[in-house]
Design an enzyme around this catalytic site. Structure first.
Site, short mmCIF file in Angstrom:
data_model
loop_
_atom_site.label_atom_id
_atom_site.label_comp_id
_atom_site.label_asym_id
_atom_site.label_seq_id
_atom_site.Cartn_x
_atom_site.Cartn_y
_atom_site.Cartn_z
N CYS A 1 0.86 -1.18 0.00
CA CYS A 1 0.00 0.00 0.00
C CYS A 1 0.90 1.23 0.00
CB CYS A 1 -0.95 -0.01 1.19
SG CYS A 1 -0.13 -0.04 2.81
N ALA A 2 0.48 2.31 0.64
CA ALA A 2 1.30 3.53 0.65
C ALA A 2 2.42 3.44 1.67
CB ALA A 2 0.42 4.76 0.92
#
Length: 282
Positions: A74-75
């Site tokens: 993800c981020a």
């Protein structure tokens, strides 16, 4: 997804470990899952990553092979840990989360929505037409690299861009060989322009970028800027070929694009070396 999934211990891999894993393995042999939102994916994603937002994961497990190693990201690493935990609960045996997320990855990301580059091939009915379109994109890149090699500003790196011209020619040779293998025919004198899907593609190159627009942008740019653009184009091409290898109609067409994935992977490694040497003044 239960809140406990965000905090349950899961296996993690550093960005360096993920890079090494992706380099050693064929994209068909693992699941690489981006669990962010579509807008985040479009801004930048690991080449070949399948977008499944974390909130949709439970309903889309059938899109993944539980027998293959799976990497989620993800981020920053929080959502991907939850996704990895959920996959383990669902019976996936070998699951890891990218520690630090795409922020830790830093470079080598493709851009565009999940279907990026796919619409360009929508008119291709068979493997021969897909090969023709791929050949034309390689030809556009060859023209771009040749034009760059002739620019006065690129004189000190002319050899680098000339080598990229030769690399594109090698790719074109590979595509013609694949054409012979798949169809049992020799490419005709009008290949690939004689195929209907080739119409209107003479100004496109890898990344589905306009050659003329890219050359207009390149005027006056520094060598490193030109190399970084070239690297970005090749990454997007690699990303698209992985997607095409999954979705191309028929086993022969899938084989074509799996071979192209391997070609682009080697090309990217070579370009990364050129970029490093340029930065070091070598």
């Amino acid at each position: 997804m239960a809140i406990r999934d965000y905090f349950r211990p899961v296996d993690t891999m550093t960005a360096e470990q993920v890079r090494e894993f992706l380099e050693r393995h064929d994209p068909a042999d693992y699941n690489l899952v981006d669990v962010r939102q579509p807008g985040e994916y479009q801004q930048g994603h690991l080449p070949g990553a399948r977008l499944i937002p974390v909130a949709e994961l439970a309903h889309r497990l059938s899109e993944l092979d539980p027998a293959k190693p799976t990497i989620t990201y993800c981020a920053l690493g929080m959502r991907s840990r939850a996704a990895a935990s959920a996959l383990v609960t669902a019976g996936f045996q070998n699951v890891s989360s990218l520690a630090g997320g795409i922020k830790a990855w830093q470079s080598g990301t493709a851009t565009g929505p999940p279907e990026a580059g796919m619409s360009f091939f929508s008119a291709a009915a068979g493997a021969d037409e897909m090969i023709a379109l791929a050949w034309l994109l390689e030809e556009g890149s060859r023209k771009f690299y040749f034009a760059i090699s002739q620019m006065p500003a690129a004189s000190e790196a002319a050899a680098i861009f000339s080598s990229l011209v030769k690399a594109e020619e090698h790719h074109q040779g590979t595509l013609k060989a694949l054409y012979r293998e798949i169809t049992g025919r020799e490419p005709g004198p009008d290949f690939p322009e004689g195929l209907s899907v080739a119409q209107g593609t003479d100004d496109r190159m890898e990344g589905n970028v306009s050659v003329s627009e890219a050359l207009a942008w390149a005027g006056g740019k520094e060598i490193r800027d030109l190399l970084e653009l070239s690297m970005a184009l090749e990454i997007d091409s690699y990303d698209r070929y992985i997607k095409m290898s999954r979705t191309a109609p028929g086993e022969n067409a899938k084989k074509v694009f799996a071979r192209l994935v391997a070609e682009e992977k080697e090309h990217l490694a070579r370009m990364a070396d050129l970029l490093d040497r340029s930065a070091a003044g070598g």
